[in-house]
Design a protein around this motif. Structure first.
Motif, PDB file in Angstrom:
ATOM      1  N   TYR A  27      48.403  42.022  33.634  1.00 40.31           N
ATOM      2  CA  TYR A  27      47.460  41.119  34.292  1.00 40.31           C
ATOM      3  C   TYR A  27      48.145  40.342  35.417  1.00 40.31           C
ATOM      4  O   TYR A  27      49.233  39.784  35.220  1.00 40.31           O
ATOM      5  CB  TYR A  27      46.875  40.141  33.261  1.00 40.31           C
ATOM      6  CG  TYR A  27      46.086  39.031  33.906  1.00 40.31           C
ATOM      7  CD1 TYR A  27      44.876  39.308  34.539  1.00 40.31           C
ATOM      8  CD2 TYR A  27      46.551  37.711  33.926  1.00 40.31           C
ATOM      9  CE1 TYR A  27      44.160  38.312  35.183  1.00 40.31           C
ATOM     10  CE2 TYR A  27      45.839  36.707  34.558  1.00 40.31           C
ATOM     11  CZ  TYR A  27      44.647  37.010  35.185  1.00 40.31           C
ATOM     12  OH  TYR A  27      43.944  36.024  35.823  1.00 40.31           O
ATOM     13  N   THR A  28      47.482  40.272  36.571  1.00 43.33           N
ATOM     14  CA  THR A  28      48.039  39.544  37.723  1.00 43.33           C
ATOM     15  C   THR A  28      47.650  38.066  37.670  1.00 43.33           C
ATOM     16  O   THR A  28      46.558  37.687  38.084  1.00 43.33           O
ATOM     17  CB  THR A  28      47.523  40.126  39.053  1.00 43.33           C
ATOM     18  OG1 THR A  28      46.091  39.992  39.096  1.00 43.33           O
ATOM     19  CG2 THR A  28      47.891  41.583  39.218  1.00 43.33           C
ATOM     20  N   GLY A  29      48.535  37.248  37.134  1.00 51.44           N
ATOM     21  CA  GLY A  29      48.264  35.813  37.015  1.00 51.44           C
ATOM     22  C   GLY A  29      48.901  35.002  38.130  1.00 51.44           C
ATOM     23  O   GLY A  29      48.984  35.469  39.270  1.00 51.44           O
ATOM     24  N   TYR A  30      49.350  33.811  37.785  1.00 50.75           N
ATOM     25  CA  TYR A  30      49.855  32.868  38.791  1.00 50.75           C
ATOM     26  C   TYR A  30      51.204  32.304  38.341  1.00 50.75           C
ATOM     27  O   TYR A  30      51.339  31.824  37.203  1.00 50.75           O
ATOM     28  CB  TYR A  30      48.828  31.741  38.976  1.00 50.75           C
ATOM     29  CG  TYR A  30      49.205  30.722  40.022  1.00 50.75           C
ATOM     30  CD1 TYR A  30      49.635  31.109  41.296  1.00 50.75           C
ATOM     31  CD2 TYR A  30      49.126  29.362  39.745  1.00 50.75           C
ATOM     32  CE1 TYR A  30      49.981  30.167  42.251  1.00 50.75           C
ATOM     33  CE2 TYR A  30      49.458  28.409  40.706  1.00 50.75           C
ATOM     34  CZ  TYR A  30      49.886  28.831  41.952  1.00 50.75           C
ATOM     35  OH  TYR A  30      50.226  27.896  42.898  1.00 50.75           O
ATOM     36  N   ALA A  31      52.167  32.349  39.243  1.00 49.11           N
ATOM     37  CA  ALA A  31      53.551  31.970  38.914  1.00 49.11           C
ATOM     38  C   ALA A  31      53.644  30.547  38.359  1.00 49.11           C
ATOM     39  O   ALA A  31      53.013  29.632  38.877  1.00 49.11           O
ATOM     40  CB  ALA A  31      54.413  32.093  40.162  1.00 49.11           C
ATOM     41  N   PHE A  32      54.441  30.414  37.320  1.00 48.16           N
ATOM     42  CA  PHE A  32      54.713  29.110  36.697  1.00 48.16           C
ATOM     43  C   PHE A  32      53.409  28.346  36.418  1.00 48.16           C
ATOM     44  O   PHE A  32      53.287  27.156  36.705  1.00 48.16           O
ATOM     45  CB  PHE A  32      55.659  28.277  37.576  1.00 48.16           C
ATOM     46  CG  PHE A  32      56.955  28.989  37.893  1.00 48.16           C
ATOM     47  CD1 PHE A  32      57.885  29.246  36.885  1.00 48.16           C
ATOM     48  CD2 PHE A  32      57.245  29.431  39.181  1.00 48.16           C
ATOM     49  CE1 PHE A  32      59.076  29.914  37.170  1.00 48.16           C
ATOM     50  CE2 PHE A  32      58.427  30.099  39.467  1.00 48.16           C
ATOM     51  CZ  PHE A  32      59.345  30.337  38.459  1.00 48.16           C
ATOM     52  N   ALA A  33      52.438  29.080  35.867  1.00 47.29           N
ATOM     53  CA  ALA A  33      51.074  28.530  35.729  1.00 47.29           C
ATOM     54  C   ALA A  33      51.022  27.232  34.919  1.00 47.29           C
ATOM     55  O   ALA A  33      50.224  26.345  35.243  1.00 47.29           O
ATOM     56  CB  ALA A  33      50.170  29.590  35.092  1.00 47.29           C
ATOM     57  N   PRO A  88      49.415  44.893  23.487  1.00 46.68           N
ATOM     58  CA  PRO A  88      50.629  44.572  24.247  1.00 46.68           C
ATOM     59  C   PRO A  88      50.271  44.236  25.696  1.00 46.68           C
ATOM     60  O   PRO A  88      49.407  44.879  26.285  1.00 46.68           O
ATOM     61  CB  PRO A  88      51.450  45.862  24.147  1.00 46.68           C
ATOM     62  CG  PRO A  88      50.976  46.509  22.887  1.00 46.68           C
ATOM     63  CD  PRO A  88      49.513  46.183  22.797  1.00 46.68           C
ATOM     64  N   TYR A  89      50.927  43.221  26.226  1.00 43.22           N
ATOM     65  CA  TYR A  89      50.582  42.747  27.571  1.00 43.22           C
ATOM     66  C   TYR A  89      51.830  42.659  28.442  1.00 43.22           C
ATOM     67  O   TYR A  89      52.967  42.636  27.932  1.00 43.22           O
ATOM     68  CB  TYR A  89      49.946  41.348  27.482  1.00 43.22           C
ATOM     69  CG  TYR A  89      50.878  40.307  26.906  1.00 43.22           C
ATOM     70  CD1 TYR A  89      51.824  39.670  27.697  1.00 43.22           C
ATOM     71  CD2 TYR A  89      50.838  39.984  25.544  1.00 43.22           C
ATOM     72  CE1 TYR A  89      52.697  38.747  27.161  1.00 43.22           C
ATOM     73  CE2 TYR A  89      51.713  39.063  25.001  1.00 43.22           C
ATOM     74  CZ  TYR A  89      52.643  38.445  25.812  1.00 43.22           C
ATOM     75  OH  TYR A  89      53.532  37.539  25.286  1.00 43.22           O
ATOM     76  N   THR A  90      51.610  42.592  29.751  1.00 42.96           N
ATOM     77  CA  THR A  90      52.653  42.140  30.675  1.00 42.96           C
ATOM     78  C   THR A  90      51.963  41.172  31.627  1.00 42.96           C
ATOM     79  O   THR A  90      50.976  41.534  32.273  1.00 42.96           O
ATOM     80  CB  THR A  90      53.270  43.300  31.487  1.00 42.96           C
ATOM     81  OG1 THR A  90      53.652  44.341  30.574  1.00 42.96           O
ATOM     82  CG2 THR A  90      54.504  42.823  32.246  1.00 42.96           C
ATOM     83  N   PHE A  91      52.451  39.942  31.654  1.00 42.74           N
ATOM     84  CA  PHE A  91      51.871  38.975  32.567  1.00 42.74           C
ATOM     85  C   PHE A  91      52.671  38.979  33.867  1.00 42.74           C
ATOM     86  O   PHE A  91      53.841  38.586  33.897  1.00 42.74           O
ATOM     87  CB  PHE A  91      51.833  37.581  31.935  1.00 42.74           C
ATOM     88  CG  PHE A  91      50.924  37.505  30.731  1.00 42.74           C
ATOM     89  CD1 PHE A  91      49.760  38.266  30.667  1.00 42.74           C
ATOM     90  CD2 PHE A  91      51.209  36.672  29.657  1.00 42.74           C
ATOM     91  CE1 PHE A  91      48.905  38.211  29.564  1.00 42.74           C
ATOM     92  CE2 PHE A  91      50.369  36.603  28.551  1.00 42.74           C
ATOM     93  CZ  PHE A  91      49.220  37.375  28.500  1.00 42.74           C
ATOM     94  N   LEU A  92      52.006  39.478  34.904  1.00 41.40           N
ATOM     95  CA  LEU A  92      52.601  39.547  36.242  1.00 41.40           C
ATOM     96  C   LEU A  92      52.150  38.291  36.973  1.00 41.40           C
ATOM     97  O   LEU A  92      51.091  38.267  37.603  1.00 41.40           O
ATOM     98  CB  LEU A  92      52.105  40.795  36.972  1.00 41.40           C
ATOM     99  CG  LEU A  92      52.376  42.125  36.269  1.00 41.40           C
ATOM    100  CD1 LEU A  92      51.526  43.246  36.860  1.00 41.40           C
ATOM    101  CD2 LEU A  92      53.855  42.468  36.361  1.00 41.40           C
TER     102      LEU A  92
END
Ligand code: NAP
Length: 289
Positions: free
Chosen positions: A106-112, A136-140
């Motif tokens: 998932y394309t999230g937001y840096a240092f959210a 299983p996830y990868t937070f981008l």
């Protein structure tokens, strides 16, 4: 069963670049473009990518679109209404769960967690929604795009000799869409990224004084950075013909930069893709030099 990688928002700028990177790493037959407008994806279909209809507002379309998908790159919605975005994102997550997707990036937001911009709530809410599925996830967690700051608008600064912002001496850890897309494609095609959170920001951040210096070098004209107040910046943008909501948003982003929102660095992006695109290169691209 063969591997299939689905990408939402595939007709968008980031999604298009991800697919371009994926095509260099896996056969086109393993890639599924999930789009709300199938006609807009005809070029992708022409490259052998399977195109499926999936609209964040229509859960049934998403569940069908995700059938048989092993890895999903879920690109966040561009909707301006953050509350609606959380609903759309929950639709995507539930559909992925119900379709039996094996891994969600998932394309999230840096240092959210530390962020002040309200959009951070959307990304944290979505990450939590994904965690409820046990998939299983990868937070981008993407940086702000360098292209938000470095775009053809810089031509006017090069001509006038002044780059005007209300960002002060704030530090910018931005990354290009190209680099963020390559990071996503890498995570989708390599092992070992399950249940990881990456803050995909530049390890060589810059300031608007740096940008003015680079703009001078690239354009051959002396440019200086001038920092003004929030209201002054908005007024300048509106006078230059920028629509009011966009002028407001620009000033809000510069203000966040001034207050340290984009000052933290990380090596996560560099570890995934190697050398990042230098700021000077992005300036050259923006000015078409
Ligand atoms: P973009 O070019 O606007 O692409 C957004 C994609 O989302 C497009 O493919 C669009 O489809 C699709 N979309 C919109 N509404 C949809 C719906 N209801 N159902 C399914 N798909 C839908 O944005 P981008 O530059 O690629 O950036 C990707 C995302 O990052 C954005 O959507 C936003 O959440 C976020 N973002 C990040 C930054 C940053 O600085 N990091 C800046 C802006 C946005 P169409 O092609 O049919 O319109």
């Amino acid at each position: 069963m063969s591997m299939s990688i689905a990408v939402t928002g595939a007709t968008g700028q980031l999604g298009g670049l991800v697919i371009r990177h994926l095509l260099k790493k896996v056969p086109a037959s393993e890639i599924i473009a999930v789009v709300r407008d199938v006609e807009k994806a005809s070029a992708l279909a022409g490259q052998g990518v399977e195109v499926r209809h999936g609209d964040y507002n229509h859960p049934e379309s998403l569940q069908k679109a995700f059938a048989g998908v092993s890895k999903l790159l879920f690109i966040s919605s561009p909707d301006a209404d953050d509350t609606l975005r959380i609903v759309q994102h929950a639709n995507v997550v539930k559909a992925a769960r119900d379709a039996g997707v094996k891994h969600i990036a998932y394309t999230g937001y840096a240092f959210a967690e530390e962020a002040k911009l309200p959009l951070a709530h959307v990304h944290l809410a979505t990450e939590h929604a994904i965690r409820t599925t046990n998939i299983p996830y990868t937070f981008l967690r993407n940086a702000l795009y360098t292209e938000l700051f470095v775009n053809e608008g810089l031509r006017a600064s090069a001509e006038s000799g002044t780059l005007i912002t209300n960002a002060g001496s704030g530090i910018v850890n931005s990354a290009t869409r190209h680099d963020l897309a390559l990071a996503a494609a890498t995570v989708l095609t390599e092992e070992g990224h399950e249940n990881k959170t990456y803050n995909l920001v530049s390890n060589q951040p810059w300031t608007f004084d740096d940008l003015a210096r680079i703009l001078s070098e690239v354009s051959g004209k002396k440019v200086v950075h001038q920092s003004v107040s929030f209201e002054e910046e908005k007024t300048i943008l509106i006078k230059a013909g920028v629509p009011e909501p966009f002028a407001e948003l620009t000033a809000v982003i510069y203000d966040a930069v001034a207050k340290g929102e984009t000052s933290k660095t990380s090596d996560d992006l560099q570890k995934l893709i190697g050398t990042l695109t230098p700021l000077k290169e992005t300036v050259k691209q923006a000015l078409n030099i």
